[in-house]
Design a protein around this motif. Structure first.
Motif, PDB file in Angstrom:
ATOM      1  N   PRO A 270       0.848  -1.195   0.000  1.00  0.00           N
ATOM      2  CA  PRO A 270       0.000   0.000   0.000  1.00  0.00           C
ATOM      3  C   PRO A 270       0.885   1.247   0.000  1.00  0.00           C
ATOM      4  O   PRO A 270       1.888   1.313   0.706  1.00  0.00           O
ATOM      5  N   VAL A 271       0.514   2.230  -0.808  1.00  0.00           N
ATOM      6  CA  VAL A 271       1.392   3.373  -1.028  1.00  0.00           C
ATOM      7  C   VAL A 271       1.684   4.134   0.264  1.00  0.00           C
ATOM      8  O   VAL A 271       2.789   4.634   0.465  1.00  0.00           O
ATOM      9  N   MET A 272       0.715   4.221   1.195  1.00  0.00           N
ATOM     10  CA  MET A 272       0.970   4.947   2.429  1.00  0.00           C
ATOM     11  C   MET A 272       1.984   4.211   3.301  1.00  0.00           C
ATOM     12  O   MET A 272       2.740   4.830   4.055  1.00  0.00           O
ATOM     13  N   ALA A 273       2.012   2.875   3.197  1.00  0.00           N
ATOM     14  CA  ALA A 273       3.027   2.110   3.927  1.00  0.00           C
ATOM     15  C   ALA A 273       4.405   2.385   3.350  1.00  0.00           C
ATOM     16  O   ALA A 273       5.395   2.508   4.080  1.00  0.00           O
ATOM     17  N   LEU A 274       4.497   2.486   2.029  1.00  0.00           N
ATOM     18  CA  LEU A 274       5.777   2.786   1.394  1.00  0.00           C
ATOM     19  C   LEU A 274       6.281   4.156   1.826  1.00  0.00           C
ATOM     20  O   LEU A 274       7.474   4.368   2.025  1.00  0.00           O
ATOM     21  N   PRO A 281      -0.149  -4.159   7.209  1.00  0.00           N
ATOM     22  CA  PRO A 281       0.572  -5.283   6.614  1.00  0.00           C
ATOM     23  C   PRO A 281       0.551  -5.228   5.095  1.00  0.00           C
ATOM     24  O   PRO A 281      -0.409  -4.767   4.489  1.00  0.00           O
ATOM     25  N   CYS A 282       1.635  -5.666   4.496  1.00  0.00           N
ATOM     26  CA  CYS A 282       1.735  -5.760   3.046  1.00  0.00           C
ATOM     27  C   CYS A 282       1.527  -7.224   2.657  1.00  0.00           C
ATOM     28  O   CYS A 282       1.306  -8.068   3.511  1.00  0.00           O
ATOM     29  N   THR A 311      -0.231  -0.234  -4.300  1.00  0.00           N
ATOM     30  CA  THR A 311      -1.693  -0.221  -4.358  1.00  0.00           C
ATOM     31  C   THR A 311      -2.237   1.043  -3.723  1.00  0.00           C
ATOM     32  O   THR A 311      -1.640   1.610  -2.801  1.00  0.00           O
ATOM     33  N   HIS A 312      -3.377   1.479  -4.219  1.00  0.00           N
ATOM     34  CA  HIS A 312      -4.023   2.683  -3.702  1.00  0.00           C
ATOM     35  C   HIS A 312      -4.499   2.428  -2.278  1.00  0.00           C
ATOM     36  O   HIS A 312      -5.020   1.350  -1.966  1.00  0.00           O
ATOM     37  N   PRO A 313      -4.354   3.404  -1.360  1.00  0.00           N
ATOM     38  CA  PRO A 313      -4.684   3.171   0.054  1.00  0.00           C
ATOM     39  C   PRO A 313      -6.161   2.930   0.322  1.00  0.00           C
ATOM     40  O   PRO A 313      -6.510   2.365   1.349  1.00  0.00           O
ATOM     41  N   ILE A 314      -7.061   3.363  -0.564  1.00  0.00           N
ATOM     42  CA  ILE A 314      -8.492   3.190  -0.322  1.00  0.00           C
ATOM     43  C   ILE A 314      -9.080   2.122  -1.229  1.00  0.00           C
ATOM     44  O   ILE A 314      -9.734   1.189  -0.771  1.00  0.00           O
TER      45      ILE A 314
END
Length: 456
Positions: A270-274, A281-282, A311-314
């Motif tokens: 998820p992009v916000m995790a990056l 979790p990824c 991936t998009h966060p939503i």
């Protein structure tokens, strides 16, 4: 010379007979599911009865166990099973009925199978009691549309995101438990078992599998080498452990160790995790969740082993893959979008699939994203040589029509599993893969490269 398979077509009489068989199979499945739900409810009732017998006792735990043993023995004798087995079934049924009522209801109505229930039960036990009700509702909804295998993949991610302790926190402790253990199994053989980080185990398995396939493909006729894939994998594994120079740093899970892997492993981030704004979790595609710290480490690793998908966060849909080249870019995007074979229920990873035209190229089907999807060899052949039909709808949705006229829809992975992030999400997210530095860059500016994706 081997002849090509012929196209299997159905006459009206064949189609009518198959429709009848299908109706019987569905009815039998519904009857079986209803019977299994009824059995679950009556065993749960037995558990409640045993608990009531122990009420008011000063030794509730001991007396409930004794009461449960007695009830289990009564049922076991009547149905000719072990009383220990029946007691375990009672405990499981009691937990199912009380903790997962929506899932049991779906089983009772024949909407899902016992295999779905087993998946919900297995994953749900990792959550605290106060979260099981919410998990049950989400799990039942997902199980209505997916096979047990695909449902497991979605529910693994949901359970990880619901868990009050992040996977990053839990992984840090679990990583200290890594080890190898040997077990003698007789006939001069032993088993070597390794407990280690999921990403490393997956990389090891993929590497030894690729090497074994190369060994088998290079065999000379008449060489006498008749080893199976499993045998070759085991021999290569032993050769590498006995002769290779270790590459893992003694201090732990460092880039040097991860960079030593030579396999193709797909990591969904998820992009916000990056961006470091979330520890959700990824996903190690085809395997299960991994912690965000490890995923970020892999995202910054320039080695070609790791295929990184943002991936998009939503929405949960793929925003970008890590390379964009003419022609190869389409292949990488499709494998990033689909993640696995697009036959409903198939979990074959996209890296092992063929990119196939939905509307055949031989029939003037265009080679473009909206007419391509990933299919494993089995389902590619089925599409080609049977009366099954397929077409792609907007948004990467794949619609299959069976020989009897039934329609089955397969949504792209991530379609049904998304959360509202706690972090602020920018209105426009652009992703650039910087080949010079080997890293993703999040920006609010459009990409210069026309092959890069538009914002979500």
């Amino acid at each position: 010379m081997r002849s090509n398979p012929r196209l299997i077509l159905l006459s009206e009489e064949d189609r009518s007979e198959l429709t009848g068989i299908l109706a019987e199979a569905e009815e039998a499945q519904q009857v079986l599911a209803a019977a299994e739900a009824a059995q679950t409810r009556v065993l749960a009732k037995a558990g409640a009865f045993a608990a009531r017998l122990a009420e008011g006792s000063t030794a509730v735990v001991r007396d409930r166990d004794m009461a449960l043993r007695g009830v289990a023995a009564e049922i076991a004798a009547a149905v000719r099973l072990s009383d220990r087995s029946v007691q375990r079934q009672i405990d499981s049924a009691f937990a199912l009925v009380n903790d997962y009522p929506a899932t049991v209801h779906c089983l009772e109505k024949g909407l899902i199978t016992r295999a779905h229930v087993a998946v919900v039960e297995d994953i749900g036990r990792r959550l605290p009691l106060e979260l099981k009700g919410e998990f049950d509702q989400l799990a039942a909804e997902i199980c209505l549309d997916e096979t047990p295998g695909r449902a497991r993949a979605d529910l693994e991610i949901i359970a990880e995101r619901m868990n009050p302790r992040t996977l990053t926190e839990r992984h840090a402790g679990a990583f200290r438990e890594r080890k190898i253990v040997r077990y003698p199994i007789g006939d001069g053989m032993s088993e070597l078992r390794a407990v280690h980080s999921t990403v490393l185990i997956e990389g090891i398995f993929q590497r030894v599998t690729e090497q074994a396939n190369q060994v088998i493909a290079a065999r000379e006729p008449g060489s006498g080498d008749t080893r199976s894939l499993d045998e070759v994998r085991a021999d290569l594994f032993a050769d590498m452990l006995l002769t290779a120079v270790p590459a893992i740093e003694p201090t732990g899970d460092q880039p040097g160790g991860l960079g030593a892997i030579r396999a193709k492993v797909q990591v969904v981030i998820p992009v916000m995790a990056l961006m470091g704004q979330s520890d959700v979790p990824c996903d190690l595609a085809g395997v299960g969740p991994i912690d965000a710290d490890t995923a970020r480490l892999l995202a910054g690793n320039s080695d070609g082993t790791w295929e990184r998908l943002l991936t998009h966060p939503i929405t949960g849909l793929t925003m970008a893959v890590d390379q964009y080249r003419p022609t190869a870019a389409m292949d990488r995007f499709l494998k990033g979008r689909d993640k696995h074979c697009r036959w409903p229920g198939c979990r074959m990873p996209a890296r092992k699939c063929e990119v196939d035209h939905n509307h055949d190229a031989a029939l003037r089907g265009k080679t473009e994203i909206c007419n391509l999807c990933c299919l494993c060899q089995r389902h590619h052949s089925m599409k080609q040589f049977t009366a099954w039909k397929v077409r792609q709808l907007p948004g990467g949705v794949i619609e299959w029509t069976s020989p009897t006229g039934r329609v089955y829809v397969d949504n792209p992975p991530g379609h049904g599993v998304h959360f509202s992030p706690e972090e602020d999400v920018p209105d426009d997210l652009w992703v650039k893969w910087t080949t010079f530095t080997g890293e993703f860059r999040i920006t609010d500016q459009p990409a210069d490269n026309p092959h890069e994706p538009a914002p979500f």
